[in-house]
Design a protein around this motif. Structure first.
Motif, short mmCIF file in Angstrom:
data_model
loop_
_atom_site.label_atom_id
_atom_site.label_comp_id
_atom_site.label_asym_id
_atom_site.label_seq_id
_atom_site.Cartn_x
_atom_site.Cartn_y
_atom_site.Cartn_z
N ALA A 126 0.83 -1.21 0.00
CA ALA A 126 0.00 0.00 0.00
C ALA A 126 0.87 1.26 0.00
N LEU B 170 -7.57 7.66 0.23
CA LEU B 170 -7.02 6.37 0.60
C LEU B 170 -5.95 6.52 1.66
N ILE C 263 -7.56 7.03 4.91
CA ILE C 263 -8.13 5.80 5.46
C ILE C 263 -7.03 4.94 6.10
N PHE C 264 -5.89 4.84 5.41
CA PHE C 264 -4.81 4.01 5.95
C PHE C 264 -4.24 4.58 7.24
N SER D 91 -6.09 6.36 9.38
CA SER D 91 -7.18 6.63 10.32
C SER D 91 -7.11 5.88 11.66
N PRO D 92 -6.53 4.67 11.74
CA PRO D 92 -6.51 4.03 13.06
C PRO D 92 -5.87 4.86 14.16
N LEU E 201 -6.37 8.05 14.44
CA LEU E 201 -7.31 9.13 14.73
C LEU E 201 -8.48 8.67 15.60
N ILE E 202 -8.86 7.40 15.45
CA ILE E 202 -9.97 6.87 16.26
C ILE E 202 -9.47 6.64 17.68
N VAL F 68 -3.98 -3.68 13.14
CA VAL F 68 -4.66 -2.46 12.71
C VAL F 68 -3.94 -1.22 13.24
N LEU G 245 -0.48 -0.63 11.40
CA LEU G 245 -0.52 -0.33 9.97
C LEU G 245 -0.20 1.14 9.64
#
Lengths: 262, 273
Positions: free
Chosen positions: A83, A98, A101-102, A104-105, A107-108, A139, A142
């Motif tokens: 990726a 994209l 999204i990659f 984002s873990p 940020l949550i 996750v 990543l």
């Protein structure tokens, strides 16, 4: 000018004492010969270091933590390297989305990730707890793999790759023989940073515990709730040594600029 | 040829995240809007009417705002000091700021239990000095949580600021001063605006970090709840997964609102952006 710098220097020194003092204090208390954590320690003893190995759960959860971090790292590399390569090699529509999204873990909120994973991975998907723990850690690793390797790839000259391709090497062969050796230090640094992130993780592991399954940070939290002896201080000391060694290697491989440029 | 490659390289990672992260989160958010099969905001209304929850939310916000402001007050001068140093010393100072960041949060919060406890370093010192005769209750209060958060996230503020401050040409400051600006004015008009992007990123990291951290409030907060420990309590101790899902959604919403607002602010302040 001079005077101002003395004031600033003094202020900075105090802030550094605030940052590092507690870590030095915890290191000192690990040598306490008595049963109660104290600073300054009343003597010198290594008995609490021995105690780490007497409490079976510490070596056991340490092993789980290491295995999860390493396996998760491997998975994150398998998913993340292709990726990261695609995201820095090609320009295409939707690339920014994209990328977001990659990443984002991170940020949550971790505690939200942990809870939703318990709810779906374990309860809805019926995965074993150990698998859930591994996936959760993959996750969260990543984004670090993608960001560090991505920044390594951004300074790679893709003309070299073109040259290999036009000389007849296949794309896979080119990747492994030309691209990969050039970003080797970036990959190792990414692995180490992701390792620390996973090894220190509390938020995901908190929800993924079961019979015989727990990670070292969770075991430490549980221990602190029940005992206030210097065992945790001794473990802390060992963890800080591990952190310092890994940080030194990261610095050698790619400097510390990764941390200041976000 | 190029296009098909692209998909195969990105697909595994995307699928992994979709199945194990995105779907669980979206379905969790969705589940909070349905009770007994019908669409409702009842879950949220119930929360925002509950004084206990509002108090937890307020404590969380207070602790996060305080640690963010303090991290700017303490972090800015230090970052400025580091950025003015020659590369070698700068490297050492940066490394000393990054080290705590990479150290386990359990270790770091635990060290404050030793310092702030009833028989901790601070109380012993205060009693020895004769300032107080009974130990102060510091541990297990919002103040203890705030100190722990500040300790946890201050390095992030420092390194974000060093990242922008080291790119500011010191000739600019000299130029401003030689054109008649006072040192304070030169700082306010030259250094501060240029440092703004670092300040905003640092601010997001510290604020959102404090808002969602679990370990520090769990160890230093005692019975004092913040939103993350409240989520854990609902999910694991009370087994009330509906409430836990509502709290999770509120946490995601707050995070995205804060990040969105800060980004908007940063675009507004940065004319180039």
């Amino acid at each position: 000018m001079r005077n101002k710098h003395i004031g600033l220097g003094l202020f900075s020194l105090l802030v550094y004492i605030f940052l590092l003092g507690p870590l030095l204090i915890i290191s000192a208390t690990s040598f306490e010969p008595g049963t109660v954590l104290k600073f300054p320690p009343s003597g010198f003893s290594l008995q609490w270091y021995q105690n780490i190995f007497k409490v079976e759960l510490f070596p056991q959860t340490f092993k789980t933590s290491i295995v999860i971090s390493l396996l998760g790292n491997l998975l994150a590399l398998l998913l993340g390297v292709p990726a990261a390569y695609a995201l820095s090699r090609f320009s295409f529509r939707g690339k920014d989305t994209l990328n977001a999204i990659f990443l984002s873990p991170v940020l949550i909120p971790g505690i939200v990730l942990g809870f939703t994973m318990l709810k779906y991975l374990i309860v809805v998907y019926h995965l074993p707890i150990y698998t859930g723990l591994l996936i959760g850690h993959t996750v969260i690793m990543l984004p670090f793999i993608i960001r560090v390797i991505g920044s390594s790839l951004s300074s790679f000259d893709f003309a070299i790759e073109e040259a290999a391709l036009s000389l007849g090497a296949g794309p896979l062969r080119t990747f492994f023989k030309v691209v990969l050796p050039n970003i080797r230090s970036g990959i190792i640094a990414a692995v180490l940073i992701a390792f620390l992130e996973s090894f220190n993780n509390v938020d995901i592991s908190l929800f993924m515990t079961g019979p015989g399954i727990s990670t070292l940070p969770i075991q430490m939290l549980t221990y602190v709730e029940n005992y206030f002896d210097p065992t945790i201080a001794a473990i802390s000391m060992l963890l800080m040594i591990l952190t310092a060694v890994l940080m030194f290697v990261i610095e050698r491989l790619m400097g510390l600029s990764y941390f200041t440029k976000r | 040829m190029k296009k098909t490659y692209l998909y195969w390289l990105l697909l595994p990672g995307l699928l992994f995240l979709a199945v194990f992260m995105i779907i669980p989160i979206v379905l969790t958010i969705g589940s909070t809007l349905f009770k007994e099969g019908s669409f409702t905001f009842a879950g949220y209304l119930q929360f925002f009417k509950d004084p206990y929850f509002l108090k937890i939310l307020l404590t969380t916000l207070e602790v996060s705002v305080a640690s963010t402001l303090l991290s700017v007050l303490l972090g800015f001068p230090v970052a400025y000091y580091i950025s003015q140093k020659a590369p070698r010393r700068k490297g050492v100072l940066l490394a000393l700021a990054i080290f705590p960041l990479l150290t386990s949060p359990v270790v770091r919060s635990f060290s404050w239990m030793v310092i702030l406890g009833r028989k901790g370093l601070i109380n012993n010192a205060l009693i020895w000095l004769g300032i107080v005769d009974k130990p102060l209750e510091i541990l297990y209060t919002p103040v203890a949580m705030m100190i722990g958060m500040l300790h946890l996230f201050l390095p992030m503020m420092i390194i974000s600021l060093v990242g922008v401050l080291e790119n500011i040409d010191s000739d600019l400051i000299t130029a401003a001063q030689s054109l008649g600006a006072s040192r304070v004015k030169a700082f306010r008009k030259v250094v501060f605006p240029l440092a703004m992007p670092g300040l905003i990123i640092g601010g997001i990291l510290v604020f959102v970090g404090s808002l969602t951290a679990y370990t520090t409030p769990a160890l230093l907060g005692g019975k004092q709840r913040v939103i993350s420990t409240f989520l854990y309590q609902n999910a694991m101790t009370l087994n009330d997964w509906f409430s836990a899902s509502v709290i999770a959604t509120i946490m995601i919403a707050i995070t995205f609102v804060v990040v969105g607002l800060m980004n908007k602010l940063s675009n507004k302040l940065n004319p180039k952006g």
